[in-house]
Scaffold this active site. Sequence first.
Site, short mmCIF file in Angstrom:
data_model
loop_
_atom_site.label_atom_id
_atom_site.label_comp_id
_atom_site.label_asym_id
_atom_site.label_seq_id
_atom_site.Cartn_x
_atom_site.Cartn_y
_atom_site.Cartn_z
N ASN A 155 0.64 -1.20 -0.13
CA ASN A 155 0.03 -0.14 -0.06
C ASN A 155 0.87 1.13 0.07
OD1 ASN A 155 -2.38 -1.55 0.17
ND2 ASN A 155 -2.48 -1.64 2.23
N GLU A 184 -8.02 -3.32 -3.26
CA GLU A 184 -8.32 -2.72 -2.02
C GLU A 184 -7.82 -1.16 -1.79
OE1 GLU A 184 -6.02 -4.90 0.93
OE2 GLU A 184 -7.52 -6.33 1.24
N ASP A 218 -6.89 -15.02 2.01
CA ASP A 218 -5.71 -14.08 2.78
C ASP A 218 -4.93 -14.69 3.72
OD1 ASP A 218 -4.50 -11.82 2.84
OD2 ASP A 218 -6.15 -10.92 3.63
N GLU A 260 -0.23 -12.21 10.79
CA GLU A 260 -1.48 -11.58 10.77
C GLU A 260 -2.53 -12.28 11.59
OE1 GLU A 260 -2.51 -9.92 7.02
OE2 GLU A 260 -4.30 -8.89 7.54
O1 GCW Z 1 -4.15 -9.48 4.44
C1 GCW Z 1 -4.59 -8.31 3.83
C2 GCW Z 1 -4.02 -7.33 4.98
C3 GCW Z 1 -3.67 -5.85 4.44
C4 GCW Z 1 -2.65 -6.10 3.16
C5 GCW Z 1 -3.49 -7.06 2.01
C6 GCW Z 1 -2.48 -7.12 1.04
C7 GCW Z 1 -1.00 -4.74 2.72
O2 GCW Z 1 -4.96 -7.26 5.95
O3 GCW Z 1 -3.13 -5.30 5.49
O4 GCW Z 1 -2.31 -4.80 2.81
O5 GCW Z 1 -3.77 -8.02 2.50
O6 GCW Z 1 -2.08 -7.98 0.78
O7 GCW Z 1 -2.30 -6.46 0.13
#
Ligand code: GCW
Length: 713
Positions: free
Chosen positions: A221, A302, A376, A404
């Site tokens: 990001n 996102e 994810d 995470e």
């Molecule tokens: O797993 C999700 C996370 C985001 C992350 C996104 C991604 C960096 O919650 O924090 O952003 O994936 O992988 O782009």
Amino acid sequence: MTVLFSLFAGTGVNAEDGYRLWLRYDPLPAQSVGGYRTHVTSLVVPGDSATLQAVRAELAAGCGGLLGAPVPAETGVDRDGALIAGTPKSSAVIAGLKMDRQLTALGPEGFVIRSVMVGHHAATVIASEGEVGALYGVFYFLRLMQTLQPIDALNVSDRPRLRLRVLDHWDNLDGTIERGYAGHSLWDWQALPGTVDPRLRDYARANASLGINGSVLNNVNANAQSLSHAYLVKTAAIADTFRPYGVRVFLSARFSAPMEMGGLKTADPLDPAVAAWWKAKADEIYTLIPDFGGFLVKANSEGQPGPLTYKRTHADGANMLAAALAPHGGVVMWRAFVYDAKPGSDRIAQAYDSLKPFDGKFAPNVLLQVKNGPLDFQPREPFHPLFGAMPKTPLMPEVEITQEYLGHSNHLVFLAPMWREFLDSDTEAKGPGSTVAKVVDGRLTGQRLTGVAGVANTGSDRNWTGHDFAQANWYAFGRLAWDPDLPARQIAEEWVRMTFTRDPAAVATIADLMLGSREAAVDYMTPLGLAHQMDTDHYGPDPWGVPGQRPDWNPPYFNHADATGLGFDRTGSGSDAVSQYHPPVRDRFAALSTCPEAYLLWFHHVPWDYQMHSGRTLWDELCRHYQRGVDWTRAARRTWDSLGGTVDPERHAAVAAKLVIQEHDAVRWHDACLLYFQTFAQRPFPSGVDEPRQTLAEIKATRLLSEDSERQP
Ligand code: GCW
């Protein structure tokens, strides 16, 4: 010859704070040292490049430390027991051994370690075509001693199986780390380039000890400012520090940077002015950083900008950037983590649908960076169906080392078994045995450009990773990136020997603990194929979700709990995402009777009374899994307590305190999920399953925070 810099700058003498990671060079037990000493009587490492200095420094620190006495550096071999390291160019002795053909075959990162005669003297040679390969060989040799392996008749040749072995840092320019649980960013952008924290060299050393050869410094990001001249100069200072250790820097590139920084009206990849801006930017970067690795890009995901914004394709976007980097030898790592909130669509199916049509359409220096699973980084997911579905595209898996969704830096969860499961998954793309590992290392597709990325778990915490055991995940990632076929147990045992103890019984006990930990986390968080039941911090349980939350970020979307049963129907009667797998895999997953129970609720909505392989109902089996997870955390505490005399008191206490949190959290997961699912299942808890400590209302009224220090055992 002098050692030009000390290792592990700033370390208190033998402070057991975890700073030294697995590169602890404390004296070995006396009975082992005797044997080793005759093979390590002098160090012969000619050459003055920064990498050869690092080779020398590492051997001096490692051999001197492990053997309990300094080993003299010499310029020639005049006695038995010389340890010679370098390349045919740097070392006349190595040149004289005439191993060039073998070294060329192993490449500049591969190496040979061999017991040889030099004239009349027995010696050990660590040789590579490249200096970084020699450094990798040195770490291999030191690991042999650290783990008490014989070094008297060596004939090793080794090389990495993947070309790009990269850590992705989700570090922001303000020092925070997205999904980071071990303090702040290691890059102090304010102080750079004037001051470079000596810790960065230790970071590079640790990576080199595993063969990790790249770091993406900033968050996917991305902030366009990372590409400004001022930041590139800072990045160049980091690159200079990493270079001797073979770690190249990469940057995440924000797709709209030509607008934000270049004042252009568009970032359309087919606009010549946009392409020219990126080309000039690439030229500028390579003037400052001649071995810059390339760009990592999160586009149209996102909220990030990307080519779709301009009605162009992912291939258009990636190829335009690739053209800017190609003259310099750089690559684009284009992320496949793309999805939109589309009503009625199955989020996990979107990446495949968006990217598979572009197989064969990407420039030769583009890799598609694909998460291990289609959702994810969950505790368990089936492998991503893109593996095996894009044979004409280099696919670079992305795994998450930072925990995470796995208890942040509070839970002991060793991830090698999860990555093993992923790499061993059979895509059946070219018949049985077409494992993900074979897709990734090019055995199946013939790809030459190969790689793997891990989202880093490092930070400014003294022990680097928050939890002492989280160091093992950094270690495991690096070892698997080097050799994707390594067994998880071997990795665990190596790491324990180098990090905690060489006592064989304790090694086995700790390795067992590690190897069981991931299944335990699956059990107490998301068993039987459940996924994404975490709260918005991705820490505690939240199966009921947040009213009004975007559906595809909300746990009920993933559990589909109702009066009839539990789970997401991804078969033909549901989203049909299962059809993205090759037919034999698809058919196995799609039929209730053949779907592995570990993925059951991922692919199926299953009645509460459905009879599982065990003969129990789904409901009873679900309860048992949550209980098994809790029980594991209790047993883990007892096991760890029993190791009190084996592990140093400082780290023993630190881990013990974390295990208290883990048990507390596991109970919370058990109580929250079972009480919530019970509102649909309307069945009692089977015997052997603990009664929840609180009511559902009480649980919902508070939130589990990973920073919470108020937990009671
Ligand atoms: O797993 C999700 C996370 C985001 C992350 C996104 C991604 C960096 O919650 O924090 O952003 O994936 O992988 O782009």
